[in-house]
Design a protein around this motif. Structure first.
Motif, PDB file in Angstrom:
ATOM      1  N   ARG A 164      18.233 -31.620  -8.815  1.00 15.38           N
ATOM      2  CA  ARG A 164      17.287 -30.567  -8.441  1.00 15.38           C
ATOM      3  C   ARG A 164      17.727 -29.183  -8.921  1.00 15.38           C
ATOM      4  N   TYR A 165      19.016 -28.884  -8.767  1.00 12.91           N
ATOM      5  CA  TYR A 165      19.497 -27.533  -9.035  1.00 12.91           C
ATOM      6  C   TYR A 165      20.449 -27.424 -10.229  1.00 12.91           C
ATOM      7  N   ASP A 166      20.993 -28.538 -10.670  1.00  9.13           N
ATOM      8  CA  ASP A 166      21.938 -28.519 -11.792  1.00  9.13           C
ATOM      9  C   ASP A 166      21.191 -28.802 -13.091  1.00  9.13           C
ATOM     10  N   ARG A 167      20.145 -28.022 -13.318  1.00 12.16           N
ATOM     11  CA  ARG A 167      19.310 -28.158 -14.516  1.00 12.16           C
ATOM     12  C   ARG A 167      19.482 -26.919 -15.402  1.00 12.16           C
ATOM     13  N   TYR A 168      19.399 -27.111 -16.701  1.00 12.16           N
ATOM     14  CA  TYR A 168      19.611 -25.993 -17.624  1.00 12.16           C
ATOM     15  C   TYR A 168      18.587 -24.882 -17.382  1.00 12.16           C
ATOM     16  N   ARG A 169      17.317 -25.227 -17.252  1.00 13.17           N
ATOM     17  CA  ARG A 169      16.304 -24.176 -17.086  1.00 13.17           C
ATOM     18  C   ARG A 169      16.515 -23.406 -15.786  1.00 13.17           C
ATOM     19  N   PHE A 170      16.815 -24.115 -14.715  1.00 10.68           N
ATOM     20  CA  PHE A 170      17.037 -23.433 -13.438  1.00 10.68           C
ATOM     21  C   PHE A 170      18.242 -22.512 -13.538  1.00 10.68           C
ATOM     22  N   ARG A 171      19.302 -22.992 -14.191  1.00 11.71           N
ATOM     23  CA  ARG A 171      20.493 -22.176 -14.368  1.00 11.71           C
ATOM     24  C   ARG A 171      20.191 -20.920 -15.167  1.00 11.71           C
TER      25      ARG A 171
ATOM     26  N   SER B 148       6.353 -31.618  -9.269  1.00 13.14           N
ATOM     27  CA  SER B 148       5.538 -30.484  -8.821  1.00 13.14           C
ATOM     28  C   SER B 148       6.400 -29.454  -8.093  1.00 13.14           C
ATOM     29  N   MET B 149       7.309 -29.927  -7.273  1.00 11.62           N
ATOM     30  CA  MET B 149       8.179 -29.008  -6.545  1.00 11.62           C
ATOM     31  C   MET B 149       9.048 -28.202  -7.501  1.00 11.62           C
ATOM     32  N   LEU B 150       9.620 -28.864  -8.515  1.00  7.70           N
ATOM     33  CA  LEU B 150      10.483 -28.169  -9.465  1.00  7.70           C
ATOM     34  C   LEU B 150       9.703 -27.135 -10.276  1.00  7.70           C
TER      35      LEU B 150
ATOM     36  N   TYR C 285      18.321 -22.039   0.722  1.00  9.07           N
ATOM     37  CA  TYR C 285      18.942 -22.777   1.815  1.00  9.07           C
ATOM     38  C   TYR C 285      18.625 -24.253   1.668  1.00  9.07           C
ATOM     39  N   ASP C 286      19.670 -25.105   1.642  1.00  8.10           N
ATOM     40  CA  ASP C 286      19.474 -26.548   1.517  1.00  8.10           C
ATOM     41  C   ASP C 286      20.716 -27.249   2.066  1.00  8.10           C
ATOM     42  N   ARG C 287      20.620 -28.553   2.211  1.00  7.32           N
ATOM     43  CA  ARG C 287      21.776 -29.306   2.702  1.00  7.32           C
ATOM     44  C   ARG C 287      22.880 -29.340   1.658  1.00  7.32           C
ATOM     45  N   VAL C 288      22.495 -29.697   0.417  1.00  7.58           N
ATOM     46  CA  VAL C 288      23.435 -29.694  -0.708  1.00  7.58           C
ATOM     47  C   VAL C 288      22.722 -29.109  -1.917  1.00  7.58           C
ATOM     48  N   LEU C 289      23.496 -28.693  -2.911  1.00  5.65           N
ATOM     49  CA  LEU C 289      22.916 -28.277  -4.194  1.00  5.65           C
ATOM     50  C   LEU C 289      22.771 -29.522  -5.066  1.00  5.65           C
TER      51      LEU C 289
ATOM     52  N   PRO D 117      29.938 -32.488  -2.922  1.00  2.00           N
ATOM     53  CA  PRO D 117      29.389 -32.906  -4.221  1.00  2.00           C
ATOM     54  C   PRO D 117      29.680 -31.900  -5.339  1.00  2.00           C
ATOM     55  N   LEU D 118      29.817 -30.636  -4.996  1.00  2.00           N
ATOM     56  CA  LEU D 118      30.107 -29.613  -5.997  1.00  2.00           C
ATOM     57  C   LEU D 118      31.568 -29.665  -6.431  1.00  2.00           C
ATOM     58  N   ILE D 119      32.418 -30.091  -5.536  1.00  2.00           N
ATOM     59  CA  ILE D 119      33.843 -30.184  -5.842  1.00  2.00           C
ATOM     60  C   ILE D 119      34.138 -31.414  -6.698  1.00  2.00           C
ATOM     61  N   LYS D 120      33.407 -32.486  -6.439  1.00  2.00           N
ATOM     62  CA  LYS D 120      33.650 -33.745  -7.151  1.00  2.00           C
ATOM     63  C   LYS D 120      33.055 -33.741  -8.558  1.00  2.00           C
ATOM     64  N   ARG D 121      32.061 -32.920  -8.790  1.00  2.00           N
ATOM     65  CA  ARG D 121      31.373 -32.926 -10.084  1.00  2.00           C
ATOM     66  C   ARG D 121      30.978 -31.510 -10.457  1.00  2.00           C
ATOM     67  N   ARG D 122      31.232 -31.144 -11.716  1.00  2.00           N
ATOM     68  CA  ARG D 122      30.906 -29.785 -12.172  1.00  2.00           C
ATOM     69  C   ARG D 122      29.422 -29.499 -11.988  1.00  2.00           C
ATOM     70  N   HIS D 123      29.118 -28.268 -11.624  1.00  2.00           N
ATOM     71  CA  HIS D 123      27.744 -27.840 -11.366  1.00  2.00           C
ATOM     72  C   HIS D 123      27.512 -26.502 -12.074  1.00  2.00           C
ATOM     73  N   GLN D 124      26.409 -26.397 -12.790  1.00  2.00           N
ATOM     74  CA  GLN D 124      26.139 -25.191 -13.574  1.00  2.00           C
ATOM     75  C   GLN D 124      26.033 -23.955 -12.699  1.00  2.00           C
ATOM     76  N   LEU D 125      25.466 -24.076 -11.513  1.00  2.00           N
ATOM     77  CA  LEU D 125      25.337 -22.902 -10.643  1.00  2.00           C
ATOM     78  C   LEU D 125      26.690 -22.442 -10.118  1.00  2.00           C
ATOM     79  N   VAL D 126      27.575 -23.381  -9.865  1.00  2.00           N
ATOM     80  CA  VAL D 126      28.913 -23.010  -9.404  1.00  2.00           C
ATOM     81  C   VAL D 126      29.662 -22.269 -10.500  1.00  2.00           C
ATOM     82  N   GLU D 127      29.573 -22.760 -11.724  1.00  2.00           N
ATOM     83  CA  GLU D 127      30.223 -22.086 -12.845  1.00  2.00           C
ATOM     84  C   GLU D 127      29.642 -20.696 -13.050  1.00  2.00           C
ATOM     85  N   LEU D 128      28.327 -20.581 -12.919  1.00  2.00           N
ATOM     86  CA  LEU D 128      27.686 -19.277 -13.057  1.00  2.00           C
ATOM     87  C   LEU D 128      28.118 -18.347 -11.926  1.00  2.00           C
TER      88      LEU D 128
END
Length: 322
Positions: free
Chosen positions: A202-209, A175-177, A194-198, A233-244
């Motif tokens: 929650r945020y590394d989803r194709y539709r959200f990107r 529901s939140m998503l 604003y959040d603790r982590v991306l 967590p963004l440094i250790k694993r690729r994230h679509q929002l970071v790439e964007l």
């Protein structure tokens, strides 16, 4: 108005479905027959609305091109049955039919019918264009499951940014998503998160990107700000929002919260000047969404700006290879 909705494949559909479309689209609206009848009919589910005495009154079709997206089309009500709530009943049935199948619904609306679809939970997502000589706009619903749960008429324009004045409560991730995506999908210029982590789920989803990308590329004043506490967590694993973000550095920016300065204990997302998705804490998907909550958005924006001004950039993210 009591109306029954029957579902058919094209191969087993009664002639009434073709007859209604012929009368409304081809004869009344002058749509060329070669545009009205297409191969999509073969793969679509077709719906026939009938009156209590079994008189056919309206039709629509529903099909999918991607597993997560359903497309509504060819909605038509015979002239003698218009203004009696049959179109609303048919559309609500299609939404309920889709709720367990698709995460998103799309349709191409004739311009005059846009308010009709807005009342059912769809929002405009394109500029006007011509189709068969008739002005159209693309519309979509990013939360069909939530819309299907709402009593008919309870919200005049559900999830419409700037118009839906009633809060949406949520206590589940799905529901939140859906609420978050519906908010982001309508943002015209500003999105502050604003959040603790991306969180990746929650945020590394194709539709959200794709929603973020569309907003960032919309015009030169688009602004996406991501404010987080931890970038590891963004440094250790690729994230679509970071790439964007690294491809659109002038439109999307990320900063880290400065722990030496006061900061909020509840995460939130604000869209333009009216929309907010607010969680009660960093760990649980529980909170509320407001699509017309300018007072709260103003207060949160002020707090966000203070944290943003005190924040710092992530040098490690900047140095990551594309």
């Amino acid at each position: 108005m009591t109306v029954r909705i029957r579902k058919y494949s094209w191969q087993l559909a009664p002639g009434h479905i073709r007859d209604i479309r012929q009368k409304v689209f081809v004869e009344e609206q002058r749509v060329p027959p070669e545009l009205e009848w297409d191969d999509t009919d073969e793969i679509a589910d077709h719906f026939l609305a009938v009156m209590p005495d079994n008189t056919p009154a309206g039709v629509a079709r529903l099909f999918s091109t991607l597993s997560e997206t359903g497309h509504i089309g060819r909605m038509a009500i015979l002239p003698e049955f218009r203004g009696r709530g049959i179109g609303e009943a048919l559309l609500q049935h299609l939404i309920a039919e889709s709720a367990g199948q698709y995460q998103e619904l799309k349709l191409s609306a004739q311009q005059h019918a846009v308010p009709f679809y807005q009342r059912a939970g769809f929002h405009v997502c394109s500029e006007a264009y011509d189709d068969a000589g008739i002005p159209h706009l693309d519309m979509r619903c990013l939360a069909p499951a939530l819309i299907a749960q709402q009593p008919g008429g309870n919200r005049p324009r559900p999830m419409l940014l700037g118009t839906d004045t009633q809060p949406w409560l949520f206590d589940s991730e799905n529901s939140m998503l859906e609420l978050m995506d519906s908010m982001v999908g309508q943002a015209g210029q500003r999105l502050w998160l604003y959040d603790r982590v991306l969180d990746h789920d929650r945020y590394d989803r194709y539709r959200f990107r794709e929603l973020i990308s569309s907003l960032a590329r919309r015009h030169r004043l688009s602004e996406v700000r991501l404010l987080i506490h931890d970038d590891q967590p963004l440094i250790k694993r690729r994230h679509q929002l970071v790439e964007l973000m690294r491809r659109l550095p002038s439109r999307i920016e990320l900063r880290l919260v400065n722990g030496d300065y006061p900061h909020e204990d509840q995460p939130f997302l604000i869209a333009d000047r009216e929309g907010v998705v607010y969680r009660h804490d960093f760990t649980t998907p529980s909170g509320f969404a407001g699509f017309s909550d300018s007072g709260r958005v103003k207060l949160l924006a002020e707090n966000f700006q203070r944290m943003w001004d005190a924040g710092r950039q992530s040098l490690e993210l900047r140095e990551l290879p594309l």
